[in-house]
Design a protein around this motif. Sequence first.
Motif, short mmCIF file in Angstrom:
data_model
loop_
_atom_site.label_atom_id
_atom_site.label_comp_id
_atom_site.label_asym_id
_atom_site.label_seq_id
_atom_site.Cartn_x
_atom_site.Cartn_y
_atom_site.Cartn_z
N UNK A 54 22.04 -9.87 13.81
CA UNK A 54 23.02 -10.86 13.37
C UNK A 54 24.35 -10.74 14.10
N UNK A 55 24.76 -9.50 14.45
CA UNK A 55 26.13 -9.32 14.95
C UNK A 55 26.23 -9.06 16.44
N UNK B 207 24.95 -17.19 16.12
CA UNK B 207 26.08 -16.30 16.38
C UNK B 207 26.68 -16.51 17.75
N UNK B 208 25.82 -16.76 18.75
CA UNK B 208 26.29 -16.93 20.12
C UNK B 208 27.06 -18.23 20.29
N UNK C 154 29.69 -11.46 22.40
CA UNK C 154 29.42 -12.18 23.64
C UNK C 154 29.86 -13.63 23.52
N UNK C 155 29.58 -14.24 22.37
CA UNK C 155 30.00 -15.61 22.15
C UNK C 155 31.50 -15.76 22.19
N UNK C 156 32.21 -14.79 21.64
CA UNK C 156 33.67 -14.85 21.67
C UNK C 156 34.21 -14.62 23.07
N UNK D 141 30.53 -17.30 17.43
CA UNK D 141 31.31 -16.77 18.55
C UNK D 141 32.51 -17.63 18.89
N UNK D 142 32.33 -18.91 19.24
CA UNK D 142 33.48 -19.74 19.62
C UNK D 142 34.34 -20.21 18.44
N UNK D 143 33.76 -20.32 17.22
CA UNK D 143 34.46 -20.98 16.12
C UNK D 143 35.77 -20.30 15.76
#
Length: 422
Positions: free
Chosen positions: A360-361, A241-242, A366-368, A246-248
């Motif tokens: 999971x979420x 997720x991170x 944070x990744x975004x 997050x970035x995808x």
Amino acid sequence: MTMDEVTARREKGAPPSPWRSSRFRLFFTARSTSLLADGMLMVSLTTAVLGAGYGAAGVGYALAAWMAPIVLLVLFGGVLADRFTPQVMMVGADVVRMAAMLALAVLLIATDVRLWQIMALLALSGAATAMFQPGLASLVPQVAEDIQRANALLRVSEAICTLLGPGLAGLLVAYWDVAGSFVVIAAAYALSALGLAPLRSLGTARDESDDPMWHRLATGWHEFRSRGWLWGVIAVWAVYGLFVFGPALPLGAALLTEQHGATGYGWIASADGAGTVIGGLLGMRVRPRRPLVAGACAMFFFTLNPLAPALGWSFTVTALTGVVAGCGFAFWGVMWATSVQSHIPLAVLSRVSAYDVAGSIMVIPLGRALAGPAADSFGADRVLLFSSVVGIVCMGVMLSVPAIRALGRTPEEPTGRTGAAA
């Protein structure tokens, strides 16, 4: 229906289609309408905040106000669902969400709505969502004997609603009014509550003890950490997720729009949604002996999602990779949900599901948030290429965990069973 009864029916032959159960039809309708409302919410909210003059920063604050209570309260939602039954909590959550959306519609019509008012109502809706979400896993085994097919149907519904929700909200905003879109969202939550209300007769195992909240949370944590396959997947999923989920989305959307235009990006997103539908349909038919192995193998294809914009592939190839990536993600979702619902006792399933949701979420935002600064420093294409590599490594790590590799379809299957290909 208890899990023992379900298992006994399975041993006599193939379980009947979920559609033959009136309970599943009610649950499916309720879940579909709430998913449609969720899909409409982001477009309606963005339009309302921008229209009120609060800009992109206001949209970010409003989304944070909605998301934060979900992350903070979902564990308590699992405890309360096991205490008061999932159906009670979910109906109550739908009623609260309906009231919040109606209040927001009234504010948009009657006054110059303030940002803090929007944030407060969205925080209320997010808190209700935290009470709603953990009970989903507990209801599926009770409304359908064929748990895998039920999850596959729900995954198909989710994909379709994700595609239709934003479009419906856009039409309502364009041809009616943004307040009207919130009225429709409220109506969808009301329909969800009406569909769930008749399920009150389900024989859900309630936690009747007088233990304090912290003790109930600790019980859920014990059930969670006592299963190596369960916490192993969530640990890997947090990293995924991170660095991948997050970035995808933000970086992928930006690059795809730059490479193929807004219309091209829209078609690529639709291709991804179509792949999700296909993955759900495959989940109805393919019944691997070791579902987590099959699901993890399917998730290797999701690494194409960030890889395509990173390498600047053509529109046709990117759209095809979207179909394949969406298919892999949906198939994993069916395998994972079915495994959790088949192996966790109903009495604690909501609490365990809450730990699943939280793990999971919680790192995805944070990744975004880090995606933008990382793209400024290294370039969006390199960040997405790194995401693809991490995605492959994560699935490899998941498949290397013995407890994950050996998990069978049902608790009765020996976990060391071999001989059948996933």
